[in-house]
Design an enzyme around this catalytic site. Structure first.
Site, PDB file in Angstrom:
ATOM      1  N   ASP A 131      58.320  65.455  44.080  1.00 25.89           N
ATOM      2  CA  ASP A 131      56.711  64.010  43.799  1.00 25.89           C
ATOM      3  C   ASP A 131      56.386  63.907  44.665  1.00 25.89           C
ATOM      4  O   ASP A 131      56.366  64.439  45.958  1.00 25.89           O
ATOM      5  CB  ASP A 131      57.282  62.739  43.143  1.00 25.89           C
ATOM      6  CG  ASP A 131      58.556  62.294  44.057  1.00 25.89           C
ATOM      7  OD1 ASP A 131      59.176  63.240  44.353  1.00 25.89           O
ATOM      8  OD2 ASP A 131      58.845  61.025  43.715  1.00 25.89           O
ATOM      9  N   ASP A 175      61.324  62.369  46.737  1.00 28.91           N
ATOM     10  CA  ASP A 175      62.663  62.089  46.942  1.00 28.91           C
ATOM     11  C   ASP A 175      63.152  62.250  45.838  1.00 28.91           C
ATOM     12  O   ASP A 175      64.160  62.416  45.748  1.00 28.91           O
ATOM     13  CB  ASP A 175      62.654  60.440  47.220  1.00 28.91           C
ATOM     14  CG  ASP A 175      61.978  59.404  46.126  1.00 28.91           C
ATOM     15  OD1 ASP A 175      60.712  60.649  45.138  1.00 28.91           O
ATOM     16  OD2 ASP A 175      61.456  58.572  45.965  1.00 28.91           O
ATOM     17  N   SER A 191      55.443  57.340  45.333  1.00 33.03           N
ATOM     18  CA  SER A 191      55.981  58.033  45.138  1.00 33.03           C
ATOM     19  C   SER A 191      55.371  59.613  43.606  1.00 33.03           C
ATOM     20  O   SER A 191      54.823  59.370  43.959  1.00 33.03           O
ATOM     21  CB  SER A 191      57.090  56.971  44.329  1.00 33.03           C
ATOM     22  OG  SER A 191      57.976  58.343  44.210  1.00 33.03           O
ATOM     23  N   ASP A 234      56.300  61.641  46.925  1.00 36.49           N
ATOM     24  CA  ASP A 234      56.830  61.787  48.275  1.00 36.49           C
ATOM     25  C   ASP A 234      58.274  62.322  48.919  1.00 36.49           C
ATOM     26  O   ASP A 234      59.182  61.878  49.569  1.00 36.49           O
ATOM     27  CB  ASP A 234      57.517  59.597  48.418  1.00 36.49           C
ATOM     28  CG  ASP A 234      58.506  59.430  47.403  1.00 36.49           C
ATOM     29  OD1 ASP A 234      58.281  60.272  46.755  1.00 36.49           O
ATOM     30  OD2 ASP A 234      58.747  58.366  47.468  1.00 36.49           O
TER      31      ASP A 234
END
Length: 451
Positions: A242, A246, A102, A244
């Site tokens: 960010d 999400d 993340s 990833d």
């Protein structure tokens, strides 16, 4: 890593130190056994990742673990975490796996698992997988010959996810000047294409991943450059994801940051005004700003609070049929659109509100008055986290702080679910006061427990 293998957002650690190929291979075999033990027919797992240098290494280990369990693996390459959740269902796979840490630095990585419906696994299932970690070495009847799993590559998966997002919104962004920060992460190619296709005039930052620069002074946790770019170029807004993708953090036309609390307030008020906010409810975590509480009281919105972690927000939403929830970090869930937080989808929803109301973000953000907040992290060995929380001196210090804040602020002390840290959060009307109080608690913990 934490004592519990799975933290609040999967299995995390420094790649090749905590999160090793051996662990990933055993994790994959254990996950296959746990989820597919009662299903003798060939199963399918979909795997995607962000742009970290360790992704290939860990992907290879997961592939070895799954195929040795007789599971077919479908590789989709670099795709945002929410894309993996959706593609798992779109390709009718029984499991989706994301290799990502993340918002963390490049040397970290993690493993997140989704079920066949695109939802993260419950704690109990994760713990069962963890309990079977050594199964590969003890399992007597392993697949052989034609029963071994195979590997397939889905080269069109990212494009399939892109079309899915675009088809959900009737947006014309022609003439809108947007700065886009993709964190050198999973959205580096996908997000610019989506917003360009919708007609936006784009200024793109941090979209040249090299395996080492993901989240490096960019993305949703470092929006200073994005804010400066919006101001210097007179842009309409900025959007930052960010690693990833999400999460979303936005910047308005005046260079002011909109975090998850502000955007969730905007979304909740907008849905309420349209009569579409199911149960008149907004689901947030205990980290949500006190200003959101005051906003909800004023607008007649039912504010439901959970423990920290998007998985717990989602559980509450599913339990009661609510459609909007999320975290201050910018992880927002629109359950009528997605099974998990999706930064690009959140950005499209924000632009939809802007287009429908004709109001700039600097105006929309006025729905909530955010209290000053101080967040500090103290590095503490994972094995000592429980001792910190139970320590009498720490508890007495926290009680004194709460007494000094009264009704005009609050303190939240909690162990991180993803890192070896204790997190300190204070809110109040006087920024200098809460900074001093937070520092006093941090110094105490450091003196007694830090390594």
């Amino acid at each position: 890593m934490s004592e519990r293998l799975f933290g609040t957002d999967g299995v995390r650690g420094i790649a090749n130190q905590d999160l090793t190929p051996d662990l990933c291979s055993r994790l994959a075999f254990a996950a296959a056994h746990t989820l597919f033990a009662q299903k003798p027919e060939q199963q399918k797992v979909l795997i995607g990742h962000d742009t970290r240098i360790s992704a290939d290494m860990l992907e290879a280990a997961l592939v070895a673990g799954f195929t040795s369990a007789g599971v077919d693996v479908y590789l989709v390459g670099v795709v945002p975490t929410p894309g993996i959740a959706w593609l798992t269902t779109a390709y009718e796979c029984e499991m989706g796996v994301v290799i990502s840490a993340s918002h963390n630095a490049f040397e970290h990585n993690g493993i997140k698992i989704f079920n066949h419906e695109g939802y993260k696994l419950p704690d109990a299932v994760e713990d069962e997988i963890a309990a079977h970690l050594d199964l590969y070495h003890t399992y007597k009847v392993k697949p052989l010959g034609a029963s071994l799993g195979r590997v397939f590559r889905l080269s069109q998966a990212a494009d399939k996810y892109r079309r899915h997002l675009q088809e959900q919104f009737d947006l014309d962004l022609s003439g809108l000047k947007i700065a886009l920060d993709t964190a050198n992460g999973a959205a580096y190619a996908l997000a610019p294409q989506i917003f360009a296709d919708l007609g936006a005039d784009l200024t793109i930052l941090a979209n040249q991943p090299d395996g080492l620069n993901i989240n490096a002074h960019c993305g949703s946790t470092h929006v200073q450059d994005l804010a400066r770019r919006v101001l210097d170029q007179g842009l309409d807004l900025g959007l930052a994801f960010d690693g990833d993708a999400d999460r979303l953090i936005a910047v308005d036309d005046q260079g002011q940051v909109l975090d998850g609390d502000i955007m969730l307030s905007i979304f909740a008020k907008d849905l309420l005004d349209q009569g579409k906010l199911v149960g008149d409810a907004l689901v947030v975590t205990v980290m949500s700003n006190l200003g959101v509480t005051r906003m909800a009281e004023r607008e007649g919105i039912k504010l439901v609070k959970t423990q920290v972690g998007d998985r717990y927000v989602l559980e509450e939403m599913l339990k009661n049929g609510y459609i909007l929830g999320g975290e201050q970090s910018g992880h927002m869930i629109f359950l009528d659109h997605s099974t998990t937080g999706d930064g690009i989808l959140s950005a499209l929803k924000l632009l939809q509100v802007r287009q429908r109301t004709g109001r700039p973000l600097s105006d929309l953000r006025q729905v909530v008055d955010i209290y000053p907040q101080v967040l500090l992290n103290v590095e503490v060995d994972n094995a000592l986290k429980a001792q910190v929380m139970a320590d009498p001196d720490v508890q007495r210090a926290c009680s004194r702080v709460e007494e000094s804040l009264g009704q005009e602020g609050r303190l939240l002390l909690r162990p991180s679910g993803t890192e070896a840290k204790i997190r300190i959060m204070l809110e109040g009307k006087d920024k200098d006061q809460i900074r001093e109080l937070a520092d006093s608690i941090a110094r105490l913990i450091t003196a007694r427990f830090s390594y």
